[in-house]
Design a protein around this motif. Sequence first.
Motif, PDB file in Angstrom:
ATOM      1  N   GLY A  94     -34.040 -29.254  -3.375  1.00 19.03           N
ATOM      2  CA  GLY A  94     -33.995 -29.454  -4.603  1.00 19.03           C
ATOM      3  C   GLY A  94     -35.285 -29.953  -5.106  1.00 19.03           C
ATOM      4  O   GLY A  94     -35.955 -29.363  -6.067  1.00 19.03           O
TER       5      GLY A  94
ATOM      6  N   ARG B 129     -31.346 -32.093  -7.715  1.00 19.48           N
ATOM      7  CA  ARG B 129     -30.360 -30.948  -7.922  1.00 19.48           C
ATOM      8  C   ARG B 129     -29.581 -30.939  -9.076  1.00 19.48           C
ATOM      9  O   ARG B 129     -29.233 -29.866  -9.537  1.00 19.48           O
ATOM     10  N   GLN B 130     -29.244 -32.164  -9.545  1.00 17.67           N
ATOM     11  CA  GLN B 130     -28.729 -32.223 -10.873  1.00 17.67           C
ATOM     12  C   GLN B 130     -29.437 -31.390 -12.045  1.00 17.67           C
ATOM     13  O   GLN B 130     -28.630 -30.748 -12.842  1.00 17.67           O
TER      14      GLN B 130
ATOM     15  N   LEU C 241     -29.247 -27.936 -11.710  1.00 14.54           N
ATOM     16  CA  LEU C 241     -27.890 -27.345 -12.046  1.00 14.54           C
ATOM     17  C   LEU C 241     -27.739 -27.303 -13.750  1.00 14.54           C
ATOM     18  O   LEU C 241     -27.184 -26.287 -14.233  1.00 14.54           O
ATOM     19  N   GLN C 242     -28.438 -28.247 -14.219  1.00 10.77           N
ATOM     20  CA  GLN C 242     -28.245 -28.117 -15.677  1.00 10.77           C
ATOM     21  C   GLN C 242     -29.121 -27.272 -16.345  1.00 10.77           C
ATOM     22  O   GLN C 242     -28.860 -26.757 -17.527  1.00 10.77           O
TER      23      GLN C 242
ATOM     24  N   ALA D  97     -29.631 -23.399 -13.769  1.00  6.99           N
ATOM     25  CA  ALA D  97     -28.784 -22.847 -12.882  1.00  6.99           C
ATOM     26  C   ALA D  97     -28.663 -21.213 -12.512  1.00  6.99           C
ATOM     27  O   ALA D  97     -28.325 -20.998 -11.408  1.00  6.99           O
TER      28      ALA D  97
ATOM     29  N   LEU E  13     -31.114 -21.220  -9.783  1.00  8.26           N
ATOM     30  CA  LEU E  13     -30.715 -21.743  -8.470  1.00  8.26           C
ATOM     31  C   LEU E  13     -29.833 -20.805  -7.672  1.00  8.26           C
ATOM     32  O   LEU E  13     -29.663 -20.464  -6.745  1.00  8.26           O
ATOM     33  N   LEU E  14     -28.693 -20.404  -8.586  1.00  8.57           N
ATOM     34  CA  LEU E  14     -27.647 -19.148  -8.298  1.00  8.57           C
ATOM     35  C   LEU E  14     -28.435 -17.836  -7.847  1.00  8.57           C
ATOM     36  O   LEU E  14     -28.030 -17.513  -6.576  1.00  8.57           O
TER      37      LEU E  14
ATOM     38  N   LEU F  19     -23.426 -28.041  -2.849  1.00 10.58           N
ATOM     39  CA  LEU F  19     -22.900 -27.903  -3.950  1.00 10.58           C
ATOM     40  C   LEU F  19     -21.394 -27.402  -4.399  1.00 10.58           C
ATOM     41  O   LEU F  19     -21.220 -27.172  -5.303  1.00 10.58           O
TER      42      LEU F  19
ATOM     43  N   ILE G 291     -20.383 -23.220 -10.447  1.00  9.33           N
ATOM     44  CA  ILE G 291     -21.464 -23.788 -11.187  1.00  9.33           C
ATOM     45  C   ILE G 291     -21.369 -23.661 -12.575  1.00  9.33           C
ATOM     46  O   ILE G 291     -21.355 -22.684 -13.145  1.00  9.33           O
TER      47      ILE G 291
ATOM     48  N   THR H 297     -22.900 -23.454 -15.995  1.00 10.86           N
ATOM     49  CA  THR H 297     -24.297 -22.758 -16.552  1.00 10.86           C
ATOM     50  C   THR H 297     -24.799 -23.393 -17.792  1.00 10.86           C
ATOM     51  O   THR H 297     -26.043 -23.338 -18.009  1.00 10.86           O
TER      52      THR H 297
END
Lengths: 374, 202
Positions: A183, A253-254, A257-258, A261, A264-265, A299, A359, A361
């Motif tokens: 992250g 990481r959070q 994700l927010q 995303a 990350l994916l 995750l 996740i 999005t």
Amino acid sequence: MKLSAIIANTGEWLSGSGPHDQIVVSSRVRLARNLKGKPFPGWAKKAERVAVLDEIRGAVIQLPEMKEAFSEKLEDLSPLEKQVLMERHLISREHAAKGAGSAVVMNTAQTLSFMINEEDHLRMQAIRAGLQLDEVFAMINQADGELEESLDFAFHNELGYLTACPTNVGTGMRASAMLHLPGLVMSEQVNKIINSVNKIGLAVRGLHGEGSEAMGNLFQVSNQTTLGEAEEEIIGRLNKVIFQILEHEQNARQILLQQRAETLLDQIGRAYGILCHAHSITSKEALNLLSFIKMGVDLGLFPGGYRLQVDELFIETQPAHLQKGLQATKLGSEERDSLRAALIRTKLKKMPEPEIGKIPTTPPIVQSPTSEES
Amino acid sequence: MFCDVCKSKEATVFLTQIVEGKMQKVNLCEGCSKEKGVNDPTGFALADLLLGLGAAQEIEKNPLGIRCSVCGFSQTDFKKTGRLGCSACYDAFAEGLSGMLKNMHRGLIHTGKVPARLALALSRARELAALQQGLEKAILEEKFEDAAGLRDKIRLLESEEGKESKSGESNLSGGEPDLLDGPNRLSLVQTEDVPPNPGKKS
């Protein structure tokens, strides 16, 4: 106990569990000790080294915690076996280069290992999964206490334990934790963290310690200074810093994700795709991609049951581990790369694709009722 | 131009250094420059290299080249390897080391673990010192009864110590002579200009 029997099993620090083991891969404490009145290994003659080796090895194998130990002289280990031990962090790179007059003793759980005639007469370490520096210190401190009943260690009233290198004098202790920080790397914060950690007298290094590259987003944080503070103070300081890094990594990481995303994916999906279909892969590429898979497991994108399999691949794809079954022939790097790719394909075969739906999005403020149907 | 050391390869590293107003020049090939450690400009003195070329005995006489009397390790060896030869080297090179340790660590005094067998001696030494102080004070204040009590305690402690060090010696018999005469012998730290804990504040 044969080495092959020991290395057939994954060490406890890899397969076991501990606090915060998603991010803190392992905790390790090593102590450096020397026998009073004997020249340090780098300056001692061979006969002197052999005498020291016999004395220390005799004492170590008497320890109650080393009842079923593996003990071997380095000259009797093949280069491949030495490298396997190094890849498992059971001996140092420096020790792997040693020959006559040096030895290694370790327990079957691979949590305690003793390097005899490394840079110092004795380097002993305890290693376990997760963040448990206090526990591993207690383990190695107990072994040290038992050893000093029969071995006379060089100790100075003001300088403490005397070591070959002045950077280790005092406690002779190096405490370290291996951290997995994808992250912070992805959000480009890791250099900032490394710099601030360096400023407070702690060191951040790559996978195999001093001078090694940071691969697979793995970083080793350890104390730099050994004189002027008690062991517990050093470990306390290190613990505090590790907790902070842990928090930063979780935050990073959070935020990824927010806010990112999709990226990350994409990274996790690509890593999965390449690892499942590659036919030739270097260990560096493999580690860097496995790091994304590991984060994917953290995750919840992959079923939790695959955690150990992924963690084991970090070690199993290292050059010596790849070849440990086929000791007759030494493979070239191209052959290793295709062998590595095949191993990863087999191991990940049953692992399902990342579950992207898990996740969110967009920030999870209101969950639309239709989203579950699609 | 050929290398001054091996005299066979082309020189690619040219060094100039001014020592006490005199200019010294040396030309080296890549291999020899690495071997001589020229790539580290801080740890390298041209004079050492020039001396090393022709006059090995010069180094012996050189006051900068201190040797450890126990293991024969020299300061030059230390510069080269960054490691010491034996535990007595900490005594032999004490002067140079204390500055180095000051930069390297958070203090100059070990405050951590002490081997159990020394811990007893250390705490006893401290207790003895405290009793002795009390004794002097009692005498000064003419509290002779207290003084007698303290004197007996000191005698008792000293006699216990004597017994144990004798039995300790017999346990360790047959070993080589110790490098250090005892933990108290060395005094590496020059206390006058060293604060008790020069640790960097975080």
